[in-house]
Motif scaffolding. Structure first.
Motif, short mmCIF file in Angstrom:
data_model
loop_
_atom_site.label_atom_id
_atom_site.label_comp_id
_atom_site.label_asym_id
_atom_site.label_seq_id
_atom_site.Cartn_x
_atom_site.Cartn_y
_atom_site.Cartn_z
N ASP A 146 0.99 6.41 -4.16
CA ASP A 146 0.02 5.52 -3.07
C ASP A 146 0.23 6.38 -1.73
OD1 ASP A 146 2.72 4.53 -3.24
OD2 ASP A 146 2.22 2.93 -2.13
N ARG A 187 2.17 0.41 -4.15
CA ARG A 187 0.93 -0.46 -3.71
C ARG A 187 0.63 -0.58 -2.38
NH1 ARG A 187 -1.07 -5.24 -7.88
NH2 ARG A 187 -3.36 -4.53 -8.01
N GLU A 190 -4.79 1.10 -3.21
CA GLU A 190 -4.79 1.01 -4.92
C GLU A 190 -5.05 2.55 -5.24
OE1 GLU A 190 -5.01 -0.96 -7.08
OE2 GLU A 190 -4.49 -2.79 -5.70
N HIS A 192 -6.41 5.19 -7.64
CA HIS A 192 -7.85 5.26 -8.34
C HIS A 192 -7.63 5.00 -9.98
CE1 HIS A 192 -10.08 7.68 -5.14
NE2 HIS A 192 -9.58 6.85 -4.77
N ASP A 193 -8.73 4.43 -10.71
CA ASP A 193 -8.58 3.99 -12.04
C ASP A 193 -8.69 5.35 -12.83
OD1 ASP A 193 -8.81 1.39 -11.48
OD2 ASP A 193 -10.83 1.28 -11.72
N ALA A 194 -9.27 6.43 -12.41
CA ALA A 194 -9.22 7.72 -13.18
C ALA A 194 -7.66 8.25 -13.59
CB ALA A 194 -9.80 8.67 -12.62
N LYS A 196 -5.09 6.11 -13.52
CA LYS A 196 -4.34 5.08 -14.15
C LYS A 196 -4.68 4.99 -15.58
CE LYS A 196 -3.57 1.47 -10.74
NZ LYS A 196 -3.70 0.09 -10.28
N ARG A 197 -6.06 5.32 -15.77
CA ARG A 197 -6.32 5.56 -17.28
C ARG A 197 -5.66 6.56 -18.05
NH1 ARG A 197 -11.66 4.73 -15.26
NH2 ARG A 197 -12.16 7.00 -15.17
N TYR A 201 0.59 1.76 -18.08
CA TYR A 201 0.95 1.49 -16.98
C TYR A 201 2.22 0.19 -17.30
CZ TYR A 201 0.11 -1.95 -13.06
OH TYR A 201 0.09 -2.47 -11.98
#
Length: 300
Positions: A146, A187, A190, A192-194, A196-197, A201
């Motif tokens: 982060d 944290r 945030e 990025h979702d890409a 995390k996917r 997690y």
């Protein structure tokens, strides 16, 4: 998508066996964390750990390296981190010496061959990402992702997609066995979702009272049971005060160590107040706690 592997290849029959191995190193995971770590090993998926500082994210990667016998490579992230600092660089000084040696030996006739020799593997300085891919299998710790910039996050996603690094002057390097990747985040922003996917997690929270006492007793065997219990209880109380930096397990261990060093066998309120520097790291937090009733906070 990378395939899963058999339990024999993972080295552990399941999450419970992995948890027992972690406990042998002094790291006491809960069931959810042990399951997430086991799946990361079995599925060749990066494990993304979020939680407040001091809850054991970095320590998990270190413990996993220990129980698997793999080398650990740590990439500490920070603002402005560039791909070259994480991947590789060329040793300009050695390349220059090589060029001068070739000139002295009158071996500069074949310019194309000489140029190619400047980009031999011996002149390549491997940084943590390349080290983890070459020294396979390994554990790669990407600490505090982060804190890195969006650009580096996108670059990391590309590397983690197929565990391959292309070096224009040298060629492509692919991990024989994908490293076990552990990414951590406090944290502060945030991620990025890409990214995390791409990962499994898990959110690490502060341990409950019994687990924290067990951690203190395991990691600090010379500390008395009573002191461990009282430090765990007082640390849990401090976490409810909305401090700038609530203490984690690491701070609880520091506090218990400081008290034990002073000869304490239990948590005397006056000694506790004098040793707050071991558990609180901001002046505002220390002043706030000092202004409160010591007996109510620390007993006595």
């Amino acid at each position: 998508m990378l395939p899963t592997v058999a339990a024999a290849e993972v080295g552990f029959a399941g999450p419970d066996e992995l948890a027992a191995a972690l406990e042998s190193t002094g790291y006491l995971p809960d069931q959810g964390l042990a399951t997430a770590a086991y799946l990361a090993l079995a599925m060749h998926r990066p494990l993304f750990l979020e939680g407040e500082a001091g809850v054991g994210k970095t320590a998990l990667a270190q413990a996993l390296a220990q129980i698997t016998g793999r080398p650990l490579y740590r990439l500490q992230c920070y603002e402005g981190l560039e791909a070259s600092q994480a991947l590789y660089d060329w040793d300009f000084g050695r390349q220059l010496l090589h060029l001068r040696a070739a000139e002295a030996a009158h071996a500069t006739g074949d310019t194309e061959k000489l140029e190619a020799s400047l980009y031999d593997r011996r002149f390549l300085l491997a940084r943590p990402l390349l080290q983890a891919l070459e020294d396979s299998p390994s554990v790669l710790l990407v600490d505090e992702i982060d804190r890195a910039d969006d650009e580096f996050e996108a670059f990391l996603l590309e590397v983690l997609s197929d565990f391959t690094i292309s070096i224009p002057e040298f060629g492509t390097i692919r991990a024989v066995t994908p490293p076990l990747v552990v990414l951590t985040s406090n944290r502060t922003r945030e991620v990025h979702d890409a990214l995390k996917r791409r990962c499994l997690y898990h959110w690490l929270q502060h341990p409950d009272f019994d687990r924290e006492v067990a951690i203190l007793r395991r990691r600090l065997p010379d500390v008395t049971e009573q002191l461990a219990r009282e430090v765990a209880r007082a640390t849990a109380t401090l976490r409810t005060l909305d401090l700038l930096k609530p203490p984690g397990v690491a701070e609880a261990m520091d506090w218990a160590t400081a008290l034990h060093t002073l000869g304490a066998r239990d948590l005397d309120p006056d000694v506790a107040a004098r040793t707050l520097g071991a558990v609180l790291k901001y002046r505002e937090d220390t002043e706030r706690v000092h202004a409160m009733d010591r007996g109510a906070l620390f007993g006595g």
